[in-house]
Design an enzyme around this catalytic site. Structure first.
Site, PDB file in Angstrom:
ATOM      1  N   GLY A   1      -4.757  -4.528   5.643  1.00 33.66           N
ATOM      2  CA  GLY A   1      -4.266  -5.396   4.427  1.00 33.66           C
ATOM      3  C   GLY A   1      -5.204  -7.243   4.696  1.00 33.66           C
ATOM      4  O   GLY A   1      -4.962  -7.713   3.773  1.00 33.66           O
ATOM      5  N   ARG A   2      -5.148  -7.369   5.797  1.00 29.16           N
ATOM      6  CA  ARG A   2      -5.713  -8.556   6.074  1.00 29.16           C
ATOM      7  C   ARG A   2      -6.702  -8.958   5.497  1.00 29.16           C
ATOM      8  O   ARG A   2      -7.397  -9.992   5.440  1.00 29.16           O
ATOM      9  CB  ARG A   2      -5.255  -9.246   7.085  1.00 29.16           C
ATOM     10  CG  ARG A   2      -6.092  -8.709   8.691  1.00 29.16           C
ATOM     11  CD  ARG A   2      -5.812  -8.631   9.694  1.00 29.16           C
ATOM     12  NE  ARG A   2      -6.531  -7.871  11.149  1.00 29.16           N
ATOM     13  CZ  ARG A   2      -5.841  -6.649  11.382  1.00 29.16           C
ATOM     14  NH1 ARG A   2      -4.263  -6.406  10.130  1.00 29.16           N
ATOM     15  NH2 ARG A   2      -6.857  -5.869  12.445  1.00 29.16           N
TER      16      ARG A   2
ATOM     17  N   GLU B   1      10.310  -5.975   3.939  1.00 33.65           N
ATOM     18  CA  GLU B   1      10.699  -6.777   3.185  1.00 33.65           C
ATOM     19  C   GLU B   1      10.707  -7.027   1.792  1.00 33.65           C
ATOM     20  O   GLU B   1      11.152  -7.646   1.445  1.00 33.65           O
ATOM     21  CB  GLU B   1       9.339  -8.237   4.184  1.00 33.65           C
ATOM     22  CG  GLU B   1       9.756  -8.220   5.758  1.00 33.65           C
ATOM     23  CD  GLU B   1       9.145  -7.317   6.464  1.00 33.65           C
ATOM     24  OE1 GLU B   1       9.582  -7.867   7.750  1.00 33.65           O
ATOM     25  OE2 GLU B   1       8.518  -6.126   6.351  1.00 33.65           O
TER      26      GLU B   1
ATOM     27  N   LYS C   1       9.946  -4.008  14.794  1.00 31.70           N
ATOM     28  CA  LYS C   1       9.409  -3.343  13.098  1.00 31.70           C
ATOM     29  C   LYS C   1      10.746  -2.165  13.876  1.00 31.70           C
ATOM     30  O   LYS C   1      11.894  -2.433  12.749  1.00 31.70           O
ATOM     31  CB  LYS C   1       8.937  -2.847  12.489  1.00 31.70           C
ATOM     32  CG  LYS C   1       7.943  -3.639  11.731  1.00 31.70           C
ATOM     33  CD  LYS C   1       6.881  -2.962  11.292  1.00 31.70           C
ATOM     34  CE  LYS C   1       5.538  -3.981  10.265  1.00 31.70           C
ATOM     35  NZ  LYS C   1       4.886  -2.752   9.443  1.00 31.70           N
TER      36      LYS C   1
ATOM     37  N   LYS D   1       0.638  -1.379   0.159  1.00 31.34           N
ATOM     38  CA  LYS D   1       0.300   0.444   0.550  1.00 31.34           C
ATOM     39  C   LYS D   1       1.209   1.256   0.198  1.00 31.34           C
ATOM     40  O   LYS D   1       0.770   2.301  -0.476  1.00 31.34           O
ATOM     41  CB  LYS D   1      -0.922   0.291   0.932  1.00 31.34           C
ATOM     42  CG  LYS D   1      -1.936   1.312   1.444  1.00 31.34           C
ATOM     43  CD  LYS D   1      -2.751   1.169   2.796  1.00 31.34           C
ATOM     44  CE  LYS D   1      -3.861  -0.213   2.150  1.00 31.34           C
ATOM     45  NZ  LYS D   1      -5.346  -0.341   3.617  1.00 31.34           N
TER      46      LYS D   1
ATOM     47  N   GLU E   1      -4.294 -11.303  14.414  1.00 32.76           N
ATOM     48  CA  GLU E   1      -3.552 -10.197  14.155  1.00 32.76           C
ATOM     49  C   GLU E   1      -4.938  -8.845  14.423  1.00 32.76           C
ATOM     50  O   GLU E   1      -5.174  -7.554  15.029  1.00 32.76           O
ATOM     51  CB  GLU E   1      -3.256  -9.560  12.731  1.00 32.76           C
ATOM     52  CG  GLU E   1      -2.523  -8.111  12.716  1.00 32.76           C
ATOM     53  CD  GLU E   1      -2.037  -8.166  11.454  1.00 32.76           C
ATOM     54  OE1 GLU E   1      -0.409  -8.506  11.383  1.00 32.76           O
ATOM     55  OE2 GLU E   1      -2.369  -8.220  10.437  1.00 32.76           O
TER      56      GLU E   1
ATOM     57  N   HIS F   1      -1.292 -37.365  11.496  1.00 33.45           N
ATOM     58  CA  HIS F   1      -0.107 -37.911  12.091  1.00 33.45           C
ATOM     59  C   HIS F   1       0.559 -37.020  12.858  1.00 33.45           C
ATOM     60  O   HIS F   1       2.253 -37.407  12.743  1.00 33.45           O
ATOM     61  CB  HIS F   1       0.147 -38.966  10.176  1.00 33.45           C
ATOM     62  CG  HIS F   1      -0.845 -39.702  10.479  1.00 33.45           C
ATOM     63  ND1 HIS F   1      -0.205 -41.617  10.361  1.00 33.45           N
ATOM     64  CD2 HIS F   1      -1.369 -39.907   9.516  1.00 33.45           C
ATOM     65  CE1 HIS F   1      -1.192 -41.372   9.793  1.00 33.45           C
ATOM     66  NE2 HIS F   1      -1.794 -41.321   9.379  1.00 33.45           N
TER      67      HIS F   1
END
Length: 537
Positions: A258-259, A203, A503, A197, A344, A375
């Site tokens: 964002g999510r 990153e 951050k 955005k 979040e 398993h």
């Protein structure tokens, strides 16, 4: 509180007793979403009395006006001064969602039209790279909501990827992920989608700059960057400075968290993978779930019931974890997606008045695809000291012609929910061991280890098939569950200040790591680890 008073009464009745005493329990607690989805809540520790009290609590918390606000002008994200209006991203043309007096739906559809035109150019082979060849690969570079949502959906809809485009996702700061993707694509035929955005996410931009350098090493012409890079952003100047033509910048808005953003241009790699018509089917399924949330009474409202049941489990029964187990290989990223969506959003310890909460909020959400999880960690689910409510997600039909696999897959899913609910008691175990010919002493010694108490709650979500429409509805269902939880807990589900401190600390530590000098300005553990890293470099 009336719900707390019911706790002992409800815990005194096992799931086995509930089904034995109420043959209609399944029909009363299994809810339909259209023709394609059923949600079975009958194997949870609740009753009609609990459900009624939870719905009354929801009304007292003014949930209905809050739901309506989700589809129009709101300030749910009050700490950042932003609305939360992601539902507008999947509204049909002609609908209305007003924000500050402006209907945002036409803005959404204008951007969708730009996405469609772009996708059609790529699919038609009209978007050419620096050697005048069409694109065969799309690499999405983002992180968080700009990666988890589209990556999960692209994998979920893998059977629909028939447009000749392979999609890849890069999010990790570890260069190994980028290197592994670049090793299998051709620079002349690769299109990068940079999703950020602000176009400043560390990153994302670190990976984007490395990808640009890789391209330039192949073509040695900065003018070619615009043929191989597009952006999903709101920062036009930064996009242009990177070398991307702003005509190829797809926009989303500050009222899209964002999510909650995969329905926007963040979903561009999905549309490139499966075609824009199928992307629209994804939106349609989500919108139908929006309408279900908006217009269905609480007593039959699936996202509301899932949220209220979670409140009951967490705040009354004290169950602090939720497991999500899709019995579909293509939903391998779904648990990770839900981790971000819920943890979040609702991992908050301060309420909307800025006061510390005196009650538990967001659960720990985790999971794995079946049958792999059986398993790995299902031992704890069946016999561990912690009780973990489980969501099982299955599909009646498969895209692949392996009928034996599908029968066994679904049989395993149903068996796990059955075993969690009803277990195996000591007399049953002893009878089985005796049938194996074991003597009384061996039976007495082994029986305690083989007893499974059962009485462990689960929800089963069953769809006819994993289609774009059904996937859209499934995702929106969990979005709305998360939203309703936040309203009930009186917290802001749309900010994420908890990620900021790390951050800021990282920026300082990155500077320290670029120097060979001994660092003494941090705590003792950090100073010691920095010294060891420098020694090993």
């Amino acid at each position: 509180m009336a719900l707390q008073e019911l706790k002992q009464q409800e815990q005194a009745m096992s799931l086995s007793q509930r089904f034995a005493e109420d043959p209609a329990r399944f029909s009363r607690f299994c809810f339909a979403f259209g023709e394609h989805m059923r949600v079975d809540l009958s194997r949870q520790h609740w009753s009609s009395e609990v459900l009624a009290l939870l719905c009354e609590l929801a009304r007292n918390m003014k949930l209905r006006p809050a739901i309506e606000a989700l589809f129009g002008d709101n300030l749910f994200n009050h700490t950042e001064g932003r609305a939360a209006l992601h539902t507008a991203l999947r509204m049909p043309a002609g609908a209305s969602a007003a924000l500050n007096g402006v209907n945002v739906v036409p803005l959404v559809h204008a951007e969708l039209a730009r996405m469609r035109t772009f996708c059609e150019r790529v699919h038609a082979g009209d978007w050419l790279g620096f050697t005048n060849l069409p694109m065969t690969d799309v690499v999405n570079i983002g992180i968080g909501g700009s990666d988890l949502g589209p990556a999960m959906v692209a994998e979920a809809l893998a059977p629909y990827q028939d447009k000749g485009i392979r999609v890849h996702f890069v999010s990790n700061m570890d260069g190994a992920q980028l290197a592994s993707v670049l090793a299998v694509v051709d620079p002349a035929r690769t299109l990068f989608v940079i999703s950020s955005k602000t176009f400043t996410t560390d990153e994302t931009m670190t990976n984007a700059r490395a990808a640009r350098a890789w391209l330039l090493a192949a073509c040695d012409d900065p003018a070619q960057v615009k043929k191989h890079f597009v952006a999903v952003s709101t920062n036009g100047p930064a996009v242009q400075a990177f070398g991307i033509d702003t005509e190829h910048m797809f926009e989303f808005w500050d009222w899209v968290g964002g999510r909650f953003s995969l329905w926007s241009a963040i979903g561009l790699p999905v549309a490139l993978a499966v075609g824009f018509d199928r992307f629209e089917q994804l939106l349609a399924g989500a919108h139908e779930m929006d309408e279900h949330l908006r217009h269905t009474p609480f007593e039959q409202n699936i996202p509301v019931l899932l949220a209220l049941l979670s409140i009951w489990n967490i705040n009354v029964l004290g169950l602090q974890s939720e497991g999500v187990f899709p019995y579909s290989h293509h939903l391998t990223r779904f648990p990770a997606y839900l981790q971000q969506l819920n943890m979040e959003s609702n991992g908050k310890g301060v309420d909307n008045a800025g006061e510390k909460t005196t009650y538990n909020t967001g659960p720990v959400v985790w999971g794995e695809v079946g049958t792999n999880g059986q398993h790995a960690f299902f031992q704890l689910l069946h016999q561990g000291s912690q009780v973990v409510p489980a969501d099982f997600i299955g599909f009646a039909r498969s895209h692949y012609n392996y009928p034996e696999h599908q029968r066994k897959l679904l049989g395993n899913m149903l068996a796990q929910a059955q075993a969690l609910a009803f277990g195996k008691n000591q007399p049953q175990v002893e009878t089985e061991l005796a049938a194996e010919g074991l003597n009384a002493e061996t039976i007495s010694r082994l029986a305690p280890y083989k007893v499974m108490d059962g009485n462990r709650p689960s929800t089963t979500i069953l769809c006819d098939e994993l289609t774009p429409y059904n996937l859209g509805a499934l995702i929106a269902m969990y979005e709305h569950k998360t939203f309703v939880q936040g309203i009930m807990w009186n917290i802001n589900s749309f900010d994420q200040w908890g990620v900021e401190l790390g951050k800021k600390l990282a920026a300082r530590l990155i500077t320290d790591l670029s120097s060979d000098e001994v660092t003494t300005t941090h705590d003792g553990a950090t100073n010691g680890l920095l010294a060891q890293i420098k020694a090993w470099k």
